[in-house]
Design an enzyme around this catalytic site. Sequence first.
Site, PDB file in Angstrom:
ATOM      1  N   CYS A 405       0.854  -1.178  -0.180  1.00  0.00           N
ATOM      2  CA  CYS A 405       0.048  -0.047  -0.100  1.00  0.00           C
ATOM      3  C   CYS A 405       0.927   1.370   0.076  1.00  0.00           C
ATOM      4  O   CYS A 405       0.491   2.349  -0.119  1.00  0.00           O
ATOM      5  CB  CYS A 405      -0.921  -0.007   1.194  1.00  0.00           C
ATOM      6  SG  CYS A 405      -2.756  -0.184   0.696  1.00  0.00           S
ATOM      7  N   LYS A 408       0.623   3.152  -3.488  1.00  0.00           N
ATOM      8  CA  LYS A 408      -0.650   3.840  -3.644  1.00  0.00           C
ATOM      9  C   LYS A 408      -0.442   5.230  -4.220  1.00  0.00           C
ATOM     10  O   LYS A 408       0.761   6.010  -3.773  1.00  0.00           O
ATOM     11  CB  LYS A 408      -1.614   3.726  -2.689  1.00  0.00           C
ATOM     12  CG  LYS A 408      -2.141   2.265  -2.303  1.00  0.00           C
ATOM     13  CD  LYS A 408      -3.083   2.273  -1.323  1.00  0.00           C
ATOM     14  CE  LYS A 408      -4.393   3.046  -1.487  1.00  0.00           C
ATOM     15  NZ  LYS A 408      -5.682   2.994  -0.556  1.00  0.00           N
ATOM     16  N   ASP A 437     -16.652   5.051  -0.648  1.00  0.00           N
ATOM     17  CA  ASP A 437     -16.696   4.301   0.705  1.00  0.00           C
ATOM     18  C   ASP A 437     -15.738   3.145   0.337  1.00  0.00           C
ATOM     19  O   ASP A 437     -14.775   3.339  -0.442  1.00  0.00           O
ATOM     20  CB  ASP A 437     -17.990   3.732   1.224  1.00  0.00           C
ATOM     21  CG  ASP A 437     -18.179   3.545   2.647  1.00  0.00           C
ATOM     22  OD1 ASP A 437     -17.258   2.950   3.188  1.00  0.00           O
ATOM     23  OD2 ASP A 437     -19.081   4.325   3.137  1.00  0.00           O
ATOM     24  N   ASP A 438     -15.586   2.315   1.297  1.00  0.00           N
ATOM     25  CA  ASP A 438     -14.342   1.228   1.193  1.00  0.00           C
ATOM     26  C   ASP A 438     -14.577   0.444  -0.152  1.00  0.00           C
ATOM     27  O   ASP A 438     -13.806  -0.079  -0.706  1.00  0.00           O
ATOM     28  CB  ASP A 438     -14.296   0.467   2.368  1.00  0.00           C
ATOM     29  CG  ASP A 438     -13.506   1.082   3.566  1.00  0.00           C
ATOM     30  OD1 ASP A 438     -12.565   1.580   3.434  1.00  0.00           O
ATOM     31  OD2 ASP A 438     -14.342   1.003   4.699  1.00  0.00           O
ATOM     32  N   ASP A 455      -8.189  -4.286  -5.799  1.00  0.00           N
ATOM     33  CA  ASP A 455      -6.996  -3.539  -4.894  1.00  0.00           C
ATOM     34  C   ASP A 455      -5.670  -4.320  -5.969  1.00  0.00           C
ATOM     35  O   ASP A 455      -5.831  -5.687  -6.197  1.00  0.00           O
ATOM     36  CB  ASP A 455      -6.580  -4.265  -3.459  1.00  0.00           C
ATOM     37  CG  ASP A 455      -7.242  -2.951  -2.753  1.00  0.00           C
ATOM     38  OD1 ASP A 455      -6.693  -2.003  -2.497  1.00  0.00           O
ATOM     39  OD2 ASP A 455      -8.100  -3.530  -1.896  1.00  0.00           O
ATOM     40  N   ASP A 478     -11.614  -4.459   2.479  1.00  0.00           N
ATOM     41  CA  ASP A 478     -12.745  -3.613   1.981  1.00  0.00           C
ATOM     42  C   ASP A 478     -13.892  -4.423   2.033  1.00  0.00           C
ATOM     43  O   ASP A 478     -15.017  -3.833   2.457  1.00  0.00           O
ATOM     44  CB  ASP A 478     -12.466  -3.160   0.590  1.00  0.00           C
ATOM     45  CG  ASP A 478     -11.411  -2.138   0.594  1.00  0.00           C
ATOM     46  OD1 ASP A 478     -11.048  -1.531   1.498  1.00  0.00           O
ATOM     47  OD2 ASP A 478     -10.842  -1.846  -0.607  1.00  0.00           O
ATOM     48  N   GLY A 528      -9.112 -14.647 -13.712  1.00  0.00           N
ATOM     49  CA  GLY A 528      -8.284 -13.689 -13.688  1.00  0.00           C
ATOM     50  C   GLY A 528      -7.465 -13.350 -14.724  1.00  0.00           C
ATOM     51  O   GLY A 528      -7.737 -13.830 -16.071  1.00  0.00           O
ATOM     52  N   HIS A 529      -6.576 -12.820 -14.960  1.00  0.00           N
ATOM     53  CA  HIS A 529      -5.714 -12.467 -15.806  1.00  0.00           C
ATOM     54  C   HIS A 529      -4.142 -12.296 -15.609  1.00  0.00           C
ATOM     55  O   HIS A 529      -3.866 -11.765 -14.271  1.00  0.00           O
ATOM     56  CB  HIS A 529      -5.774 -10.941 -16.488  1.00  0.00           C
ATOM     57  CG  HIS A 529      -4.823 -10.526 -17.585  1.00  0.00           C
ATOM     58  ND1 HIS A 529      -4.973 -10.964 -18.866  1.00  0.00           N
ATOM     59  CD2 HIS A 529      -3.839  -9.824 -17.667  1.00  0.00           C
ATOM     60  CE1 HIS A 529      -4.051 -10.709 -19.832  1.00  0.00           C
ATOM     61  NE2 HIS A 529      -3.285  -9.745 -18.928  1.00  0.00           N
ATOM     62  N   ASP A 616     -11.198  -0.029   6.943  1.00  0.00           N
ATOM     63  CA  ASP A 616      -9.932  -0.496   7.218  1.00  0.00           C
ATOM     64  C   ASP A 616      -8.843   0.459   6.870  1.00  0.00           C
ATOM     65  O   ASP A 616      -9.062   1.123   6.074  1.00  0.00           O
ATOM     66  CB  ASP A 616      -9.663  -1.941   6.227  1.00  0.00           C
ATOM     67  CG  ASP A 616      -9.612  -1.648   4.790  1.00  0.00           C
ATOM     68  OD1 ASP A 616     -10.457  -0.496   4.424  1.00  0.00           O
ATOM     69  OD2 ASP A 616      -9.374  -2.469   4.145  1.00  0.00           O
TER      70      ASP A 616
END
Length: 746
Positions: A405, A408, A437-438, A455, A478, A528-529, A616
Amino acid sequence: MRADGSPAVKDVVLVGAGHAHVQVLRRFGMRPLPGVRLTLISRELHTPYSGMLPGLIAGHYRFDDAHIDTAPLARFAGARLYGDEVTGLDLARRLVLCRQRPPVPYDILSLDIGSRPNTGAVPGAAEHAIPVKPIDGFLARFEALRARVLAGRSRRVLVVGGGAGGVELLLALEHRLRRDLAATGDDAALGCTLVAGATGLLPAFPRAFRDRFVAVLERRGIALHEGARVAAVEPGAVVLDDGRGRIPADEILWTTEASPAGWLAGTGLALDAQGFVRVDATLRAAGRDDVFAAGDTIAFDPHPLPRSGVYAVRAGPVLADNIRAALTGQRLRPYRPQRDALYIVSTGAKHAIATRNGLTVAGDWVWRWKDWIDRRFMRRFNALPAMPAPPADAPRADAMRCGGCGAKLGATTLARVLGGLAPAPNPDVLVGLDAPDDAAVVETGGPLLAVHTVDHFRAMIDDPWRFGMIAANHALGDIHAMGAKPHTALALATVPFGDEAKVEADLAAMLAGANAVLRASGCALVGGHTGEGAELALGFAVEGRVPRDALMRKGGLVPGDVLVLTKAIGTGVVLAGHMRGLARARWLEATLVAMCVPSGPAAAILAAHGARGMTDVTGFGLIGHLVEMTRASGVGAELVLDRIPVLPGARELAARGVASSLLPQNLRLREAIRDPADAEALPMFPLLFDPQTAGGLLAGVPAERADACVTALCAAGYAEAAVIGTVRPRADGAPPITLRASADAA
C-alpha cells in the site's frame, strides 16, 4: 527476477542459517553472480553464534550481540528469506519440502542445519530433560528455568554432558543464577551438578586444560560425576548406570553427543551410520553434484571432524567458492580443516581458559581475547559493508519506491482525478464515486446487496507465497469493512520475465498463498489475468454479499462512541526499513504475521458489539482513514497516542528517519489535526500517517460495549486490539481530530 533486475537463471537454496551459510550470503553479497538467485530457508531468523551463547546465558551479552540478523544479511546478499522449517527433500524433482509453504525448487542446494543433543537413546530424556539445541528453543526454556529458580521452585540444576559445551553452559548458568539470586537478597543454596559420562570430563582435551576446569568446578562447589552414563531420566532425577543410583535434580539440561535432523533419513542422501550427511572433501554430498552441506550436519568422508562451530566457520569460504564453481562449471577446491583448532572456553565470569597445540593458558585477559575474536566475527554480518554501487543508469537507492500500500497514489492526487470523472448514471449503483466508501455497493433486486472492490500493488517482499497471502488478505479487507461476506474474486497477476520454470514456480507459489486466504474466507477464485512485467505484482477484484440492514459504512460514527482498532500500525515503516536493510528479522516477521491475519472474524465481532461505522486502515494511514470517517459522519475524534498499538521496530525505525515513500503525501492531511505544530513534535506523529498494507479495522463502538468487544477480539487472535480514542461532536470550522499523548494528559 533478482534484486538487480536481471532474470533468475539458477536458484541456489540454502537450508539453515548456520555459521557456514551466513558466510555464503555475505560473500555472494560482496560479489553477486549474474542470473543466480539465492533463497535462505531458516526456522531461526536470528541465528545464534555458538561462541557467544555462554556469554549470553551468563548475562555478558544482549540478544542482538550474540545473534546474526538474517533479514539485513539476506537483503545485502540479494537473497529471498523464507522463515519456515524444512521437512524433507525431493531429490528427483529438486524440491525442498517445507512445513508451511509450497515446495521450493532449486538448482543447487546446500544444507547447514546443525544438530541437536541425542535425547532419544536414554529413556525419559526426551520427556524430562531440556535439550540445549535448537538454541532458540533453549533460550526460551532458560528464561522459564531462571524464573523458577528465582521463585524458589528450583534450586538443583544438573547438566548432562562432559564436553566443552556442557562445561561452559553449566558454568555460565551457575554464574548467572547466583548473581540473580544475590540481587534479590535470596541466600538460599543453589546446587549444581555436572554428569560427564563414561569418558569423563573434556576427554578430547589436554590434561592441563581438564585439570584447570576440575579446579574451577571444585572452587564453585559444583559436583562432578565421571565414569558413568545416564541410564534413565526420571521426574526430578537422573539414574546412573554404575550403581550409584539416582542424582536428584529440579532442572536437567542435555548437552550430550549430537544427533542429526530426523527428516534427513527420508531424503535419499547418502548418510553415515548415525544419520549425518556424508560429504566429500569439497563439501559436496556423496554421489550428488547439486547438493552441498557443512557444519554439524555433515559426516566428512576424508576423516572425522569434531562437531564444533570452529570447523563450520572455517568451511564457510570454501562452501561459498564451491557453490560458485558449481554454477559456473569451474573446478571445486577441497576443504582442509585445521589439525588443531584454538579452543577458548569461558568459566561463567569474564574469565576463560584456552588451549592449542598442547599449550594451556587462563585468565581474564583470555576472556577479553575471546570477546574480541567473537565481536570481530559478528561485525562481519551485523555491520555489513556498503552495498555495491548500482549501474550508472539505475535509479538511486534513496529513490526506491515502496511496494504494497506504500505504492498507492496519495489521497489528494486521487481525489483530484476522480473528481473530474462523470460515470454513466446507473440507478442500481447505491454507493459509487459520488459518495465513495471502502467498496462500491450495487443493487441486486434481492435480499442481498452486491459489494465490489479492487486492489492491486507491487510486491513489498520477495517471498511470492507470503506476498500472495498478504495481497488477498488486503483485498478482502474492504469487503469485511462493509460488513459483507466475500463471494468471488478475479486475480490480476504480474510476474517478472525469466526462465519458464522459474516464472511458473513463482506464479504457482503466489497464487497458492492467495487461494489459501480466499478459501478460508469462503471466497471462490473464479478467474483472472496474468502477464509479464518488471516486478512481481498481484491484485484482486472481489465481490461480496451483504444483507441490506447489515451494510456498514464509514459514515456511521456517533459522538460518545469509542474508536476500536484491531491491529497494530507500522507496516509501511517496517517494510521501508527492510528495503534499506535496517529492519531486524523479528520486526519483519512480526509485520508479515500481522498482515496475514484476516479481518473477517474481527468484522463479525465488531458488528456483534454494535459497531455503527467501520473502515479498514490501509494506504492513507490511520489519520487519513479516520478523516474519511469523520468527514462522512460529520463528527470529530480524539486519539490517545499511548493507546495506539505499534508493530515491533516501527518506533525505532521512524526515529531513524525511515519512512514509506507515500508518507509525504499522507502528511498533507496534517491540516485535519488541531494544533499540528505541537503534534508534530510527538514521536508517534509520523506513524499516524504511515501507510498500512492489510491493516486492521477501525470502528466506532458504543462505549458501554467496548471492553467486551476488545476482550472478544483478543480471544479471537487480535492480541493488539485496543480502544484508541473517542468520537466527539464536530466543532464548526475546527479541524476534526485532536491528539492526546496519554489518557492522563489534560
